[in-house]
Motif scaffolding. Structure first.
Motif, PDB file in Angstrom:
ATOM      1  N   THR A   1      43.579  21.881  34.583  1.00  0.00           N
ATOM      2  CA  THR A   1      44.870  22.523  34.323  1.00  0.00           C
ATOM      3  C   THR A   1      45.020  23.775  35.189  1.00  0.00           C
ATOM      4  N   ARG A   2      43.972  24.561  35.306  1.00  0.00           N
ATOM      5  CA  ARG A   2      43.991  25.757  36.122  1.00  0.00           C
ATOM      6  C   ARG A   2      44.167  25.396  37.600  1.00  0.00           C
ATOM      7  N   ALA A   3      43.482  24.353  38.049  1.00  0.00           N
ATOM      8  CA  ALA A   3      43.545  23.954  39.453  1.00  0.00           C
ATOM      9  C   ALA A   3      44.909  23.379  39.789  1.00  0.00           C
ATOM     10  N   SER A   4      45.539  22.647  38.870  1.00  0.00           N
ATOM     11  CA  SER A   4      46.830  22.054  39.162  1.00  0.00           C
ATOM     12  C   SER A   4      47.976  23.080  39.107  1.00  0.00           C
TER      13      SER A   4
END
Length: 97
Positions: free
Chosen positions: A92-95
């Motif tokens: 979620t953080r990376a996207s």
């Protein structure tokens, strides 16, 4: 002042029941006629008790193995859930970037 003699007043029903043919003493009582149990009876009782104890120990060990196995499964499930939550957070953080 004296009362008439009542023959039933002094009857010991336990004694009368024990003196009847076919009467069996309670199981917890030692061998018949109040005698102490023989060496063979004690040895037999001891052997039975030892067998029961061995069986109970076997069951206890089996239950302890089962408990350890269930604890291991619980630990792995918790580890899996924690890892999955961390992976979801990282994705979620990376996207979002």
């Amino acid at each position: 002042m004296s009362a008439e003699y009542d023959a039933t007043e002094f009857v010991d029903n336990d004694f009368q029941a024990a003196s009847k043919p076919g009467y069996s003493a309670p199981v917890s009582a030692p061998a018949a006629a109040g005698r102490a149990p023989s060496r063979e009876e004690v040895d037999a009782k001891f052997g039975e008790t030892q067998q029961k104890l061995a069986e109970l120990k076997r069951v206890q060990e089996e239950l302890e193995r089962e408990r350890a196995s269930l604890e291991e499964v619980r630990r792995r499930q918790l580890e899996f859930q924690t890892g999955r939550e961390e992976t979801i957070q990282n994705l979620t953080r990376a996207s979002a970037c």
